[in-house]
Every structure is written in structure tokens, then in C-alpha cells.
Enzyme design. Sequence first.
Site, PDB file in Angstrom:
ATOM      1  N   ARG A  15      -3.908   8.978  -5.446  1.00 23.61           N
ATOM      2  CA  ARG A  15      -4.533   8.082  -6.404  1.00 23.61           C
ATOM      3  C   ARG A  15      -4.680   8.786  -7.745  1.00 23.61           C
ATOM      4  NH1 ARG A  15      -9.254   4.125  -4.410  1.00 23.61           N
ATOM      5  NH2 ARG A  15      -9.670   3.036  -6.368  1.00 23.61           N
ATOM      6  N   PHE A  18      -2.500  -0.366 -10.083  1.00 22.54           N
ATOM      7  CA  PHE A  18      -3.104  -1.481  -9.352  1.00 22.54           C
ATOM      8  C   PHE A  18      -4.439  -1.966  -9.900  1.00 22.54           C
ATOM      9  CE2 PHE A  18      -3.831   2.287  -6.501  1.00 22.54           C
ATOM     10  CZ  PHE A  18      -5.206   2.398  -6.664  1.00 22.54           C
ATOM     11  N   LYS A  62       0.861  -1.182   0.000  1.00 26.33           N
ATOM     12  CA  LYS A  62       0.000   0.000   0.000  1.00 26.33           C
ATOM     13  C   LYS A  62       0.896   1.230   0.000  1.00 26.33           C
ATOM     14  CE  LYS A  62      -4.028   1.975   2.269  1.00 26.33           C
ATOM     15  NZ  LYS A  62      -3.615   3.348   2.056  1.00 26.33           N
ATOM     16  N   GLU A  88      -1.323   4.413  -7.813  1.00 25.45           N
ATOM     17  CA  GLU A  88      -0.943   5.389  -6.796  1.00 25.45           C
ATOM     18  C   GLU A  88       0.349   6.062  -7.259  1.00 25.45           C
ATOM     19  OE1 GLU A  88      -2.940   5.784  -4.159  1.00 25.45           O
ATOM     20  OE2 GLU A  88      -1.738   6.753  -2.587  1.00 25.45           O
TER      21      GLU A  88
HETATM   22  P1  ATP Z   1     -10.376   5.583   1.292  1.00 22.77           P
HETATM   23  O1  ATP Z   1      -9.707   5.855   0.001  1.00 22.77           O
HETATM   24  O2  ATP Z   1     -10.490   4.115   1.590  1.00 22.77           O
HETATM   25  O3  ATP Z   1     -11.608   6.358   1.521  1.00 22.77           O
HETATM   26  P2  ATP Z   1      -8.292   7.058   2.381  1.00 22.77           P
HETATM   27  O4  ATP Z   1      -8.378   8.035   1.289  1.00 22.77           O
HETATM   28  O5  ATP Z   1      -8.056   7.546   3.770  1.00 22.77           O
HETATM   29  O6  ATP Z   1      -9.491   6.089   2.446  1.00 22.77           O
HETATM   30  P3  ATP Z   1      -6.574   4.825   2.646  1.00 22.77           P
HETATM   31  O7  ATP Z   1      -7.246   4.457   3.907  1.00 22.77           O
HETATM   32  O8  ATP Z   1      -5.139   5.170   2.742  1.00 22.77           O
HETATM   33  O9  ATP Z   1      -7.199   6.056   1.911  1.00 22.77           O
HETATM   34  O10 ATP Z   1      -6.781   3.590   1.634  1.00 22.77           O
HETATM   35  C1  ATP Z   1      -7.122   3.520   0.296  1.00 22.77           C
HETATM   36  C2  ATP Z   1      -6.174   4.184  -0.684  1.00 22.77           C
HETATM   37  O11 ATP Z   1      -4.917   3.527  -0.742  1.00 22.77           O
HETATM   38  C3  ATP Z   1      -6.639   4.123  -2.112  1.00 22.77           C
HETATM   39  O12 ATP Z   1      -7.591   5.104  -2.372  1.00 22.77           O
HETATM   40  C4  ATP Z   1      -5.354   4.307  -2.908  1.00 22.77           C
HETATM   41  O13 ATP Z   1      -5.170   5.680  -3.159  1.00 22.77           O
HETATM   42  C5  ATP Z   1      -4.260   3.855  -1.962  1.00 22.77           C
HETATM   43  N1  ATP Z   1      -3.482   2.691  -2.419  1.00 22.77           N
HETATM   44  C6  ATP Z   1      -2.133   2.561  -2.296  1.00 22.77           C
HETATM   45  N2  ATP Z   1      -1.691   1.408  -2.760  1.00 22.77           N
HETATM   46  C7  ATP Z   1      -2.776   0.718  -3.204  1.00 22.77           C
HETATM   47  C8  ATP Z   1      -2.961  -0.567  -3.799  1.00 22.77           C
HETATM   48  N3  ATP Z   1      -1.947  -1.401  -4.042  1.00 22.77           N
HETATM   49  N4  ATP Z   1      -4.234  -0.928  -4.123  1.00 22.77           N
HETATM   50  C9  ATP Z   1      -5.275  -0.111  -3.888  1.00 22.77           C
HETATM   51  N5  ATP Z   1      -5.160   1.115  -3.333  1.00 22.77           N
HETATM   52  C10 ATP Z   1      -3.923   1.533  -2.982  1.00 22.77           C
END
Ligand code: ATP
Length: 591
Positions: free
Chosen positions: A258, A343, A253, A303
Site C-alpha cells: 500500500r 484506489f 485486489k 497498491e
Molecule cells: P488489513 O490491511 O486489512 O489489515 P492486510 O494487511 O493483511 O489486512 P489484506 O487483508 O490483504 O491486508 O487487505 C487489505 C489491503 O489490500 C489494503 O491494505 C491494500 O493494501 C490492499 N488492496 C489491494 N487492492 C485494493 C483495492 N482495490 N482497494 C483497497 N485495498 C486494496
Amino acid sequence: MMLFSELAEYYDRLESVSSRLKMIDITTELLKSADEDEIANIIYMTQGVLAPPFEGVEFGVAEKIVEDAIVVATGYSKQDVEKDYKKQGDLGLTAQSLRSTSKLKRMNTKNNSVNEVHGVMLGIARTSGPGSKDAKIKMLANLMAAGTPLEAKYMARYPLGQLRLGLGDSTILEALSKASTGERNFKAELERAYNLCSDLGLLGERLFKDGTKSIEGFRVALFKPIRPALAERLPTAEEIIERMHGECAVEQKYDGFRCQVHKDGNKIKLYSRRLEETTEMFPDMIKAVKDEVKADRIIFEGEALAFNEATNEFFPFQETIQRKRKHGIEEKVEEMPLHLFAFDLMYLDGEDYISRPYKDRRNALEGVLRGSKLIVPSTQIITSSPKELEKFFIDSIGDGLEGIVAKDLSAPYVAGARKFSWIKMKRSYRGELSDTLDLVIVGYFLGRGSRAEFQFGGLLCAVYNGAKDVFETISKIGTGFTEEQMKEFKRMLDGIKVKSKPPRVDAVMEPDFWVYPKYVVTVKADEITKSPTHTCGKERMPDGIEVGYALRFPRIVGEGTVRQDKSAEEATTTKEVIEMFRQQKKVGVGD
Ligand code: ATP
């Protein structure tokens, strides 16, 4: 053909009701009386925008311009306008009352249609460069002078982005369903299509012109951003494997931003998590897509992270985010070039990949990225062993990453929804309360004592309850602000103050001022507790008292104020809070 004066009447009725059901009924009536060549504009206007938000059409209208337009349209002096605005705190109300007591007669009695007003507003937005301020004032003043006081109210608010109707996309979708089929249950189908194109106006038009079949057959399209799939969270490797029924993909992650890429030959556009077009900001990414992606037409997602060539490492999020800027782009491209960890794949050379299993999407994605350097597939393992997953998680964290995202190999891409087909596990889950929360500001308090100087004493914050389409309060945040933050919050929130509790806010606690739910802040807390002072996930106890969830020791995270990449409806949801509460009990706080 609908007149703008009729639309203004509907808006006035919407503003005066506080029940969501009534709002849906009025919106349904409004949509039903629209023609097929005006439905799209009516929907955009009701959303408070000129075009689908991802097109980024900005009005470029500041309060001063609206004030000057009111002067011209009513014959009152600038001082009169300012005085009234100070008293009422809403330029819409000022426009309305000064228009009704105007010294000037209604100059021209032409009744403008909705499409005509939309056209002029679009003209105002497109006017730029030297002399544009005066031109904008003139166009807006002409509209106001020709309209009724009620029209003037919404003509003043619309270009300021403050219609204050209190209705969200979900209400519009439900009303579209009722307007077209008489029933609420076509909403699910409309929602599916909306998640694929993010354009409510387009959906309304299709529906009115081609009927419900056109919505049922709706597919992804290039340059219509897809609403992002979101991840659920779980705290342990065992729970993830159990939930995935064994084998799944586990990916690193990355903590950047994004990026959704749309490419049709040499035409390439990028969209953010919030579906704003960011093409102009990242010329290096556009070049990389052109050079490296072996596909003619494609929609994929990844990302983006900035790379530090001096140290051969990726920059942390706080640095990477500096690449999101409107000026000085070229320098930053040199200093911090972007890499993209791809991804997911949604569309490829004529084929819709959305409903295909993840396994196939990933294979095809790897195919088009073979040999690429700047755009590479995310690092991934396939496993059914909790031990192996745990090791991958620990290693990822050791490499300075945020954690992992596990993915169901057979699941489709679930646009616009948070489902267990993606499960995230982050470093922070092991420490304090699992993860931060993204809360919507619904009100603020005035300061006491030394703080009174800034007139700011804290925020009333809420989560989003998607099922009810309301914002439920979860926390009052009264400490931990810097002076800068207090001033900035006060300034921002004064701009969206409303006289009484907005209809979509559910609250017991009364702040000194209510604000329109718009800004999102990221908040950390020690624990989720139960409390009768908040309405998040509230339940009636046997003694008749309603108890909701609240935060213990909440504080704003980061230096700045609000989170720019999330809208109010994208805040943490009630459902998530309930789930976090459950997981907290399991893990044990501070475990
Ligand atoms: P959310 O997008 O779930 O509302 P958030 O913006 O706080 O919450 P995170 O909790 O950090 O984000 O988790 C999701 C985000 O992680 C995705 O929107 C994407 O931008 C990021 N991300 C990073 N690596 C990956 C991956 N390998 N697959 C999917 N998402 C990823």
C-alpha cells in the site's frame, strides 16, 4: 516547566501499576502538569520516539553505545557494566543501579528539563558519520551523569526504543481527553483527528494551545499521513451484496504494498501501510506522480506492484516486496519498475475529500489520472448482482490476483478503522480457515530435547482487543520453525524480554519468558476452536470456567520471522477472530 526527573517519576509509577485504569490516571496527571510548549515532546517521549513515527527519526544508538555511556557516567568498568547487564537483562536497570552506587559524584547538579533532555536526544539522533559513535556516547553520558539514578534508567532505555511503560496510543488518547475536559468521552473526537494526521504530539499541542474546538475542526493536511481505511471480510458474494444493500463498486485486489501519496507541487512524499516514509525507496514512483498526476496538491492512495517487462506480467508479492529496500535501489528500478493501482482520494487542490461519498472520490481520482500509464485507477465494476460479483471474483483470481474488495458507493473514507464500507473476499477463504491471522508475540518458551541447543521452543501469541486495549492470547506455536527462524526469534525476543507479564497482556498460559508486545507474525491455522487456555474473546460459561478462542494447528507463514509493516496494535483483533469463527461455522471447514 517539567523536569526530566519528574517525568521519570511518572514513568516509574506507570511501570509499577498493572491496571489500565490506573495507567490512564497517572498519564492524565502527567499530561496535566505539562506546559503547552513541552506537551508535544512529552507525548513523543512517552510513545518512545523523538518525533511523530512517520518522520522516521532514528536514534542510531546500539546497546554498546549505551553501555559505554554508563561506563563514562558512573566510573564503573566495562566489565562491571556487562556483568550487571547480564544479570539484570535490562540496560535501564543497570544504568539505575550503577548510577546509584556510582564511584563518581553527581558531576553536575544541573536539573535538566524535559525539553532539554529531548533536545540532547535529538542531537544524538542527528549525529552521524565518522566519530559519531564517540560523540553520541559523550552526549548520553553527560545527561546520565547529571541525572538521578531513576533518570539514568529511562535515559538508557529511551534511545534503545525500550521504555517498557506498557502503554499504547489508545491510553494516551484517553488521558489527553481527561486532561483537557475532565471526561473520557472527548477521546472519540481526538481519535478522529489522530486518524487524520497520525501525530499525537501535534494533537496534544493543538489541544493545549487552542482548546477542544481546534480538534473538532481538524482536517487532513499534506505530509501528515492518514491512517489507512481497512476492510472487513465476508465469504460469499451474496453476503457482500446484502451487506452493501445492493449496488456497490467491486475492485480487483492487488497483492503488492500500500502506498499513500502526498503531493504539493514538486514536493512529493510516499508513506507505507504503517505510515513510514518510503519516498527515498521509490524514485520511479515519484517521477510517475510528477509526470502523470494532473493535480497541484493531492493526497491519494493505491497498491504498488512491480512489473516484469520480460514476461509482461506483474511480479508476485514475494518479488514485489524486494523493491522495499534501502540499498541498490537504482538497479531494482530498472529490473522491476513499479506501477500503482490507485484506489482512493483523500484531498485535492484545497478540498478535503475524506467525508465525500466514494462515488465522488473515485470520479475525481479518475479525472486526475486521465491518460496516465504507470499510475492507473484500480479495475472496477459497479454491480448489485451477486452472480456478477462472483464472476468478477473468479476472473480476478484467474488473472492471478488475490481476490476483490467491494466498496460502499456512498461511504466516506473511514480513516484508521475497519468498517463494512470496504469488504474483502479472498481466494483463501474458500480453502482452509478463512485468511491468515497477524498475531503479536507476547512470550516464548524454551526448547526441550534437541531444540534446547537454541534455547527456543515456541511462541505465545495474542490478538489485539481494541475495546479493552489489551492483548489476549490465542495460540502457542511450537512447531514448524526452521533452525534459522528459531535463532532469529531467540535473538529478537531476548532484546525485549520483561520480568513479568506486561500489564496490557491478558493470559492464562505462562510462557518461560514474557516479552514486550512488539513483533507481529503471520499465522495460518486449520480452524478456530474454543479453549480455556486462551483469553481471546473469553466468555464465562455457566459452570464458571472462562473459555476463549484458540487456533488448531497453527504455523508461521513465510520464510522470514516478523511482519515489518504492522505494529502490535495493528494485529488481528479479537472482534475479527469472533467473526472468522462465525464465518467458519457457516462455510464449513475445508469446504
Ligand atoms: P488489513 O490491511 O486489512 O489489515 P492486510 O494487511 O493483511 O489486512 P489484506 O487483508 O490483504 O491486508 O487487505 C487489505 C489491503 O489490500 C489494503 O491494505 C491494500 O493494501 C490492499 N488492496 C489491494 N487492492 C485494493 C483495492 N482495490 N482497494 C483497497 N485495498 C486494496
